[in-house]
Design an enzyme around this catalytic site. Structure first.
Site, mmCIF file in Angstrom:
data_model
loop_
_atom_site.group_PDB
_atom_site.id
_atom_site.type_symbol
_atom_site.label_atom_id
_atom_site.label_comp_id
_atom_site.label_asym_id
_atom_site.label_seq_id
_atom_site.Cartn_x
_atom_site.Cartn_y
_atom_site.Cartn_z
ATOM 1 N N ASP A 1 -7.210 3.795 12.165
ATOM 2 C CA ASP A 1 -6.215 4.427 11.977
ATOM 3 C C ASP A 1 -6.141 5.639 11.250
ATOM 4 O O ASP A 1 -5.419 6.838 11.622
ATOM 5 C CB ASP A 1 -4.980 3.429 11.342
ATOM 6 C CG ASP A 1 -4.645 2.314 12.317
ATOM 7 O OD1 ASP A 1 -4.747 2.598 13.620
ATOM 8 O OD2 ASP A 1 -4.194 1.260 12.135
ATOM 9 N N ASP B 1 0.999 -1.204 -0.013
ATOM 10 C CA ASP B 1 -0.059 0.127 0.052
ATOM 11 C C ASP B 1 0.807 1.166 0.032
ATOM 12 O O ASP B 1 0.828 2.165 -0.740
ATOM 13 C CB ASP B 1 -0.962 -0.021 1.177
ATOM 14 C CG ASP B 1 -1.983 -1.075 1.060
ATOM 15 O OD1 ASP B 1 -2.508 -1.270 -0.026
ATOM 16 O OD2 ASP B 1 -2.536 -1.122 2.243
ATOM 17 N N SER C 1 -3.085 -9.522 7.809
ATOM 18 C CA SER C 1 -2.626 -8.029 7.790
ATOM 19 C C SER C 1 -2.204 -7.872 9.269
ATOM 20 O O SER C 1 -2.951 -7.914 10.442
ATOM 21 C CB SER C 1 -3.665 -7.103 7.455
ATOM 22 O OG SER C 1 -3.481 -6.033 7.998
ATOM 23 N N ARG D 1 -0.364 5.243 17.230
ATOM 24 C CA ARG D 1 -0.774 6.469 15.960
ATOM 25 C C ARG D 1 -0.480 7.716 16.376
ATOM 26 O O ARG D 1 -0.095 8.602 15.704
ATOM 27 C CB ARG D 1 -2.065 6.017 15.878
ATOM 28 C CG ARG D 1 -2.539 4.731 15.181
ATOM 29 C CD ARG D 1 -1.205 4.183 14.161
ATOM 30 N NE ARG D 1 -1.659 3.103 13.250
ATOM 31 C CZ ARG D 1 -0.779 1.989 12.857
ATOM 32 N NH1 ARG D 1 0.376 2.346 13.152
ATOM 33 N NH2 ARG D 1 -1.057 0.915 12.209
HETATM 34 N N1 ARG Z 1 -8.281 -2.930 15.425
HETATM 35 C C1 ARG Z 1 -7.125 -2.356 16.018
HETATM 36 C C2 ARG Z 1 -7.159 -0.958 16.065
HETATM 37 O O1 ARG Z 1 -8.016 -0.305 15.754
HETATM 38 C C3 ARG Z 1 -5.758 -2.976 15.158
HETATM 39 C C4 ARG Z 1 -5.716 -2.457 13.818
HETATM 40 C C5 ARG Z 1 -4.673 -3.047 13.241
HETATM 41 N N2 ARG Z 1 -4.245 -2.985 11.860
HETATM 42 C C6 ARG Z 1 -3.938 -4.029 11.200
HETATM 43 N N3 ARG Z 1 -3.409 -3.749 9.879
HETATM 44 N N4 ARG Z 1 -3.762 -5.378 11.544
HETATM 45 O O2 ARG Z 1 -6.354 -0.379 16.913
#
Ligand code: ARG
Length: 402
Positions: free
Chosen positions: A125, A16, A175, A96
């Site tokens: 995110d 990506d 992922s 983040r």
């Molecule tokens: N659901 C979690 C959050 O919003 C993790 C997201 C993780 N992303 C990934 N690409 N696995 O904090």
């Protein structure tokens, strides 16, 4: 040719964000500066930098923020016992705002007009990055190419091939996002909430049949709510968390299987490995129970869940977070002491705690005859305690009969 406009891109090395480099460069005729923030993702970060430059970034920054991440983001979350929806230790969420602040820092230093990230429009995110970037510097434009182009994976691969981006063989069907506080696993077979996550999904947690046959004990020392020792030995923040990930993970402790409510309204099936986080939060909660009054504990639970919600939903910089921190920090003055945890084949359980501020009074609690608790007072207490309930019950019973 050096272009005048610059865009700073958060770069992970994946498909990506690799496509993002080319796409942004073409669309805006701008120089792309990539940034990778090391929060303990344990990937080959040097390689990632090289890849960015091969694809066309004019400059790459690799920023080591591991210590800052643990001290300023993870430790406050331990003080808040932060578990979103009572389960998820916020491993991805906490990283983040830190990454966003580094992006802004670099953008300002480089005089870039925009900051870009590779998030799609379905996750949390994007919200966390954008809320933080826009709060820190309202003048910066924020771009989310992956959200805009809406490519399927096949289209993305086609674009990459056409633009000479080397496609690395996909390491897994999942992922993954990982840092010192945990590993988030999504996609592939995990998308079906009825299906047990396959063993291949996990890297930090030993399968139970391979975990040691004997229990491990680990003692964690806290000072003002912050963990500082393991088995009596002082540890630096990053080392402490890494060690615990290792010890607990080895004992099969750390997996969280969660039906999660995303900010954008979607329910999703998320699987995590957070060995250190589970142990540290459990130990910290236990120590709080020893040293805080019942009134403090009752109220703090409400504050804690608000803290987790705020951080999950991208509002790290909202003044409310500081307000909640002020309350939490005040309660942590006495949260010092030791907690012993027993780890055995996926189980973790506190089996001992002590503190100079302990409110536990053996003389009050004991069922032995030497107790200084005057039992005769209990009768009057029950009379008054039950008074409102008795009055209401009797009134309601009368009404039922009439
Ligand atoms: N659901 C979690 C959050 O919003 C993790 C997201 C993780 N992303 C990934 N690409 N696995 O904090």
């Amino acid at each position: 040719m050096k272009l005048t406009d610059k865009i700073v891109l958060a770069y992970s090395g994946g498909l990506d964000t690799s496509v993002c480099i080319k796409w942004l460069k073409e669309k805006f005729m701008a120089d792309i500066i990539t940034v990778t923030v090391d929060v303990g993702q344990k990937e080959n970060l040097e390689e990632i930098g090289k890849r960015a430059q091969q694809i066309g970034a004019i400059k790459h920054y690799l920023i080591d923020s591991k210590e800052e991440f643990v001290k300023d983001y993870v430790f406050p979350s331990i003080k808040a016992n932060a578990l979103y929806e009572s389960k998820y230790p916020l491993s991805t969420s906490l990283s983040r705002p830190l990454i966003a602040s580094k992006l802004v820092e670099i953008a300002e230093k480089e005089g870039a007009f925009a900051v870009a990230h590779g998030c799609t429009g379905k996750g949390n995110d994007q919200v966390r990055f954008e809320v933080t970037i826009k709060a820190l510097n309202p003048k910066l434009k924020v771009m989310a190419p992956a959200r805009e182009w809406n490519f399927s994976r096949e289209q993305e691969i086609k674009y990459a091939k056409e633009h000479g981006i080397k496609i690395e063989p996909k390491k897994s069907v999942f992922s993954i996002d990982q840092n010192l506080w945990g590993r988030s696993i999504e996609c592939g077979p995990i998308e079906d909430p009825e299906v047990e996550p396959p063993l291949e999904a996990f890297e930090w947690t030993k399968p139970l049949n391979e975990a040691p046959e004997e229990a491990s004990y680990v003692s964690i020392g806290f000072e003002k709510g912050v963990p500082i020792t393991i088995n009596g030995e002082e540890k630096k923040p990053v080392e402490l968390v890494s060690n615990l990930n290792q010890i607990a993970g080895m004992n099969g402790v750390g997996i969280i299987d969660h039906i999660e409510d995303r900010l954008v309204g979607i329910k999703s099936h998320e699987v995590y490995e957070c060995p250190a986080a589970l142990c540290l939060i459990e130990a910290h909660k236990d120590l709080e129970k020893l040293v805080l009054t019942r009134h403090e504990l009752f109220f703090k639970e409400i504050i804690d869940s608000q803290w987790a919600w705020l951080v999950y939903s991208g509002l790290w910089l909202d003044p409310l977070k500081k307000d909640l921190d002020a309350f939490i920090n005040s309660t942590q003055e006495r949260v010092s002491g030791n907690v012993r945890i027993k780890l055995y084949k996926g189980n973790y359980r506190v089996v001992g705690r002590s503190s100079p501020y302990s409110l536990y009074d053996m003389n009050l609690a004991t069922y032995g005859i030497s107790s200084k608790f005057d039992q005769s007072l209990a009768q009057g207490f029950i009379e008054l305690w039950g008074l409102p309930t008795r009055v209401a019950y009797s009134m309601l019973s009368k009404m039922k009969k009439e």
